[in-house]
Design a protein around this motif. Structure first.
Motif, PDB file in Angstrom:
ATOM      1  N   ARG A 158       0.808  -1.200   0.000  1.00  0.00           N
ATOM      2  CA  ARG A 158       0.000   0.000   0.000  1.00  0.00           C
ATOM      3  C   ARG A 158       0.848   1.259   0.000  1.00  0.00           C
ATOM      4  O   ARG A 158       0.325   2.360   0.051  1.00  0.00           O
ATOM      5  CB  ARG A 158      -0.919   0.033   1.238  1.00  0.00           C
ATOM      6  CG  ARG A 158      -1.939  -1.070   1.256  1.00  0.00           C
ATOM      7  CD  ARG A 158      -2.942  -0.847   2.375  1.00  0.00           C
ATOM      8  NE  ARG A 158      -2.348  -1.027   3.704  1.00  0.00           N
ATOM      9  CZ  ARG A 158      -2.099  -0.044   4.539  1.00  0.00           C
ATOM     10  NH1 ARG A 158      -2.327   1.192   4.195  1.00  0.00           N
ATOM     11  NH2 ARG A 158      -1.586  -0.292   5.721  1.00  0.00           N
ATOM     12  N   SER A 237      -7.618   8.600   4.122  1.00  0.00           N
ATOM     13  CA  SER A 237      -6.481   7.815   3.641  1.00  0.00           C
ATOM     14  C   SER A 237      -6.542   6.404   4.225  1.00  0.00           C
ATOM     15  O   SER A 237      -7.374   6.108   5.087  1.00  0.00           O
ATOM     16  CB  SER A 237      -5.163   8.489   4.031  1.00  0.00           C
ATOM     17  OG  SER A 237      -5.046   8.586   5.433  1.00  0.00           O
ATOM     18  N   SER A 238      -5.664   5.562   3.760  1.00  0.00           N
ATOM     19  CA  SER A 238      -5.645   4.186   4.242  1.00  0.00           C
ATOM     20  C   SER A 238      -5.070   4.116   5.646  1.00  0.00           C
ATOM     21  O   SER A 238      -4.277   4.959   6.055  1.00  0.00           O
ATOM     22  CB  SER A 238      -4.807   3.315   3.303  1.00  0.00           C
ATOM     23  OG  SER A 238      -3.490   3.830   3.195  1.00  0.00           O
ATOM     24  N   THR A 243      -4.352  -4.756   8.017  1.00  0.00           N
ATOM     25  CA  THR A 243      -5.770  -5.030   8.211  1.00  0.00           C
ATOM     26  C   THR A 243      -6.044  -6.281   9.043  1.00  0.00           C
ATOM     27  O   THR A 243      -7.161  -6.472   9.530  1.00  0.00           O
ATOM     28  CB  THR A 243      -6.472  -5.182   6.843  1.00  0.00           C
ATOM     29  OG1 THR A 243      -5.788  -6.183   6.071  1.00  0.00           O
ATOM     30  CG2 THR A 243      -6.452  -3.868   6.080  1.00  0.00           C
TER      31      THR A 243
END
Length: 386
Positions: A158, A237-238, A243
């Motif tokens: 990412r 944003s990420s 995750t």
């Protein structure tokens, strides 16, 4: 001079108090504007139009403290005096001063017209200090970098690693142009805006009084927007966490708490501007249930959700095995230090105190001569024992 003979001083209607003391649509329950300190303190336990205003910010001090200390019991938390918690303690100072100053301002403002002005100048000052305390917590715990080193190789899919040397901390910036603002201008901007807010709000007590509630409400919209920039960034944003990690799970509550924080602020602004419900039934909500009490309740609920949001982010940091707690040599942002947290707050508070002293001097010059005249004009019935 009033002779209360150990009896409570009489409460007055809006026609018996100076214009400076009157509140829109509040007709009764006013305290006489020459209370002694002991009279003011005792008035917390009798129904006046300020009783609810006092308790709706005094009792929340203990509720906030209860939830605040839970942070230090989180898994992996360092000692409470660790530099990691410096921003959190500054946030606590901001909230504590805000709640105490507000409750004391409503309790003590009947000592004189000048004291009334000074009480609310201090109230505005602590609101601004609170916004900077929030900014420090956001900067170190919610900021995309948060003063923490991201180890190379984590979430590489990412992140753009082409410009990073091997072993260097990777960048999680989705909008690189904002890095300069966050790292250089964010905290100074929060401080400057806070000072502007104090100046503006204090000035509404001497000018622009007709639109004072609208001005004060919208003036504090600016520091909210500035201080919340790191949160807006995180939402757009990420996540900096993998995750599948427990840190990611802990931080997923952040948007919910922030949206609720915003909702309560919006509702509090509506109460502050609209003067509901007393506008609909003047005199009916003089003691309990008027807009300022609801304003206090909603602002505290917004603070509580803000605390929950900060706690969620602190927990996410502590649970992460891929992040190093600050200070760290490889971090673009330095970890919290005494100078960057307590030093910032001390400098801000010194500036705010100077502003309060200036406006207080002006208030004594404007309203001081009215105090003796006011005492002479009071009905004789207030001088009698009952």
């Amino acid at each position: 001079m009033l002779l209360n003979c150990d009896q409570p001083l009489p409460l007055l209607s809006h026609t018996d108090v100076p214009p400076r003391v009157k509140e829109n649509f509040i007709l009764t329950g006013y305290r006489f504007p020459n209370y002694s300190l002991s009279d003011c303190l005792l008035s917390a336990f009798r129904p006046t139009n300020e009783t609810g205003n006092f308790w709706t910010h005094f009792l929340p001090v203990f509720i906030f403290l209860y939830y605040f200390v839970e942070v230090f019991g989180l898994e992996g938390a360092p000692h409470s005096d660790s530099p990691f918690f410096y921003p959190l303690w500054n946030y606590f100072i901001g909230v504590f001063c805000l709640l105490m100053a507000s409750s004391m301002a409503h309790l003590l403002n009947s000592m004189s017209l000048v004291v009334r002005e000074v009480c609310f100048f201090v109230d505005y000052g602590t609101i601004s200090a609170y916004t900077v305390g929030s900014s420090l917590a956001y900067y170190y715990y919610i900021h995309p970098r948060a003063g923490i080193v991201k180890l190379a190789g984590q979430n590489a899919s990412r992140m753009d690693l082409k410009d990073e040397p091997a072993g260097a901390p990777t960048s999680s910036y989705a909008i690189p142009d904002l890095s300069m603002f966050f790292e250089t201008f964010y905290i100074p901007s929060a401080c400057v805006v806070a000072i502007i807010c104090v100046l503006s709000c204090c000035n509404t007590r001497q000018k622009w009084r007709q639109h004072r509630y609208i001005i004060r409400t919208f003036v504090f919209l600016l520091p909210f927007l500035v201080s919340s920039t790191p949160v807006f960034y995180r939402l757009l944003s990420s996540s900096p966490y993998d995750t599948t990690s427990s840190s990611f799970a802990a931080s997923t509550a952040t948007p919910t708490f922030f949206y609720r924080h915003c909702l309560w602020l919006l509702v509090s602004a509506v109460f502050n501007i609209s003067k509901l419900p007393e506008r609909l039934a003047p005199g009916r909500f003089d003691i309990w249930g008027h807009s300022h009490q609801w304003f206090h309740c909603c602002t505290f609920l917004s603070i509580l959700d803000e605390l929950f949001m900060i706690k969620a982010e602190v927990r996410a940091i502590l649970l992460s095995s891929t992040l190093l707690l600050p200070p760290a040599a490889l971090s673009r942002l330095p970890g919290p230090t005494i100078a960057s947290t307590y030093g910032v707050m001390l400098l801000l508070q010194t500036t705010i105190v100077s502003i309060i002293m200036w406006f207080s001097w002006r208030a004594s010059y404007i309203y001081g001569p009215q105090i003796e005249q006011l005492a002479k004009e009071q009905p004789k019935k207030h001088l009698k024992c009952h």
